[in-house]
Design a protein around this motif. Structure first.
Motif, short mmCIF file in Angstrom:
data_model
loop_
_atom_site.label_atom_id
_atom_site.label_comp_id
_atom_site.label_asym_id
_atom_site.label_seq_id
_atom_site.Cartn_x
_atom_site.Cartn_y
_atom_site.Cartn_z
N MET A 1 1.04 -1.13 -0.10
CA MET A 1 -0.04 -0.16 0.10
C MET A 1 1.01 1.07 -0.01
SD MET A 1 -2.76 1.11 2.64
CE MET A 1 -1.79 1.64 3.84
N GLU A 2 0.70 2.25 -0.83
CA GLU A 2 1.41 3.42 -0.92
C GLU A 2 0.82 4.45 -0.19
OE1 GLU A 2 2.91 3.90 -5.29
OE2 GLU A 2 1.65 2.25 -5.49
N SER A 3 0.63 4.25 1.00
CA SER A 3 -0.03 5.13 1.94
C SER A 3 0.62 6.75 2.01
CB SER A 3 -0.18 4.80 3.44
OG SER A 3 0.98 4.25 3.98
N MET A 4 1.89 6.79 1.94
CA MET A 4 2.48 7.88 1.98
C MET A 4 1.88 8.98 0.74
SD MET A 4 3.43 8.83 4.99
CE MET A 4 4.17 10.39 4.25
N GLU A 5 1.73 8.39 -0.38
CA GLU A 5 1.33 9.25 -1.61
C GLU A 5 -0.11 9.53 -1.27
OE1 GLU A 5 1.14 11.08 -4.99
OE2 GLU A 5 3.01 10.55 -3.96
N ALA A 6 -1.01 8.61 -0.96
CA ALA A 6 -2.21 8.98 -0.58
C ALA A 6 -2.26 10.10 0.41
CB ALA A 6 -2.98 7.65 0.17
#
Length: 389
Positions: A1-6
């Motif tokens: 999951m690319e949570s930091m980009e979100a």
């Protein structure tokens, strides 16, 4: 999951976005969260359903708060699964906005779930910060036209729920689209929690105007550092000066959050209900003075009552619209039925804001959906073992 980009995409809304921009940003960010879709569901004013955040020109069916996974996330403040859907509570402090609904690609592990909870907290912060720059949140929450008197009152009130170090305040007002004469306020300053409940005479615009004056006279006195006694006198003076033929019943209270000392003045208002260890204790004496605006009719000062609370104690302040609700046969709901409802509901370990939501729904049902008077209540809990309740 690319949570930091979100997170980065959501953070871009902090300075230039509107609440109505959230749906499109979340839709684009959903794959970064390991989800097919991400939807903000907000509770309506009656707290009976959760509706997708929308603009003025969109509409869709909501999910009932009762008996749905989304509703359970809202009422318990704990994430809930239903099939491929994950529902995360949207909370700003202790204030409940609704839930973030994610249609997940795969079931997330604990580390990913914790990241998603942080995302939900950020979404709630964005709603809290950006809702005043447009009407999308109001368009979503309103399921009926709001009368002007209610518009005036709602714009005066603090959030329905506040919590700090085991002390909780949770309030409700009904009918939410037509309330006019009832109001409440609170403020936490250092170790003192100030709390007040008001019930003005009359209905409609006149009552909401009187409530507005009363609320602001209370805040002015409090912010000027006046004592509880002088606060009562100040509001009484202003009500009489501006509305010489009107009056306001009120409970003005202060809680020392460190020691549990509760001090209050009852100005012609019903006594609070005090619950301790599953028992309903005898009510505090009432009234301590005449309703605000009528103080000149007696020559003695308002009486300040004191009680030492014990950890876990619960006080419920209410207006007479609660106890004077009538069923089809004309029987009053009454203080005994109110006390029993509170005792039984609190015994289930239900959080304070959910107890208040259920209370007002019970009152509305008791009057078959047609309230004859404004019904307002505020719950104060001190040093609960679990601050979330």
């Amino acid at each position: 999951m690319e949570s930091m980009e979100a997170v980065r995409r959501l953070m871009d809304l902090r300075h230039s976005g509107r609440a109505e921009d959230l749906p499109s940003v979340l839709a684009a960010a959903a794959p970064l969260l390991g989800a097919h879709s991400a939807t903000v569901l907000l509770a309506d004013y009656g707290q009976v359903a959760l509706h997708p955040l929308r603009t003025a020109h969109q509409n869709s069916e909501g999910l009932a708060v009762d008996a749905t996974a989304a509703g359970r996330a809202f009422t318990t403040s704990v994430h809930q699964w239903h099939g491929e859907f994950l529902h995360l509570p949207l909370m700003h402090g202790a204030e409940r906005f609704g839930v973030l609904q994610l249609r997940m690609i795969d079931s997330p592990g604990e580390p990913v779930l914790r990241d998603l909870e942080i995302i939900a907290a950020l979404v709630a912060e964005l709603i809290a910060g950006r809702r005043f720059y447009g009407d999308a949140v109001e368009h979503t929450r309103r399921r009926l036209p709001m009368q002007l008197a209610a518009e005036i009152i709602w714009n005066q009130l603090p959030p329905l729920t506040y919590a700090l170090d085991g002390t909780t305040v949770a309030a409700v007002l009904e009918p939410c689209y037509d309330v006019g004469g009832d109001a409440f306020d609170y403020a936490a300053n250092a170790d003192v929690l100030h709390l007040a409940l008001f019930d003005t005479v009359g209905h409609g615009i006149a009552a909401s105007a009187l409530a507005t004056l009363t609320l602001n006279a209370y805040r002015n006195a409090r912010r000027s550092g006046l004592s509880l006694l002088d606060t009562c006198r100040s509001i009484d003076k202003w009500v009489r000066a501006q509305y010489p033929r009107a009056f306001v019943t009120a409970l003005l209270a202060e809680l020392d959050m460190g020691t549990g000392l509760y001090r209050r003045i009852s100005a012609g208002h019903p006594a609070e209900i005090l619950l301790r260890d599953g028992r309903v204790l005898p009510p505090l004496p009432t009234p301590g003075t005449l309703p605000l605006g009528l103080g000149h009719m007696i020559d003695r000062p308002p009486r300040v009552d004191e009680i030492a609370l014990e950890p876990g104690d619960t006080l419920v302040l209410y207006t007479d619209g609660i106890t004077e609700a009538r069923d089809a046969a004309g029987e009053l709901f009454g203080p005994d039925r109110l006390a029993a409802f509170l005792r039984d509901t609190l015994a289930q370990g239900i959080p304070a804001p959910e107890v208040m939501r259920r209370l007002v729904n019970t009152i509305v049902s008791y009057e078959n959906g047609d309230l004859r008077d404004d019904a307002t209540a505020a719950m104060l809990r001190w040093r609960t073992v679990n601050p979330s309740v």
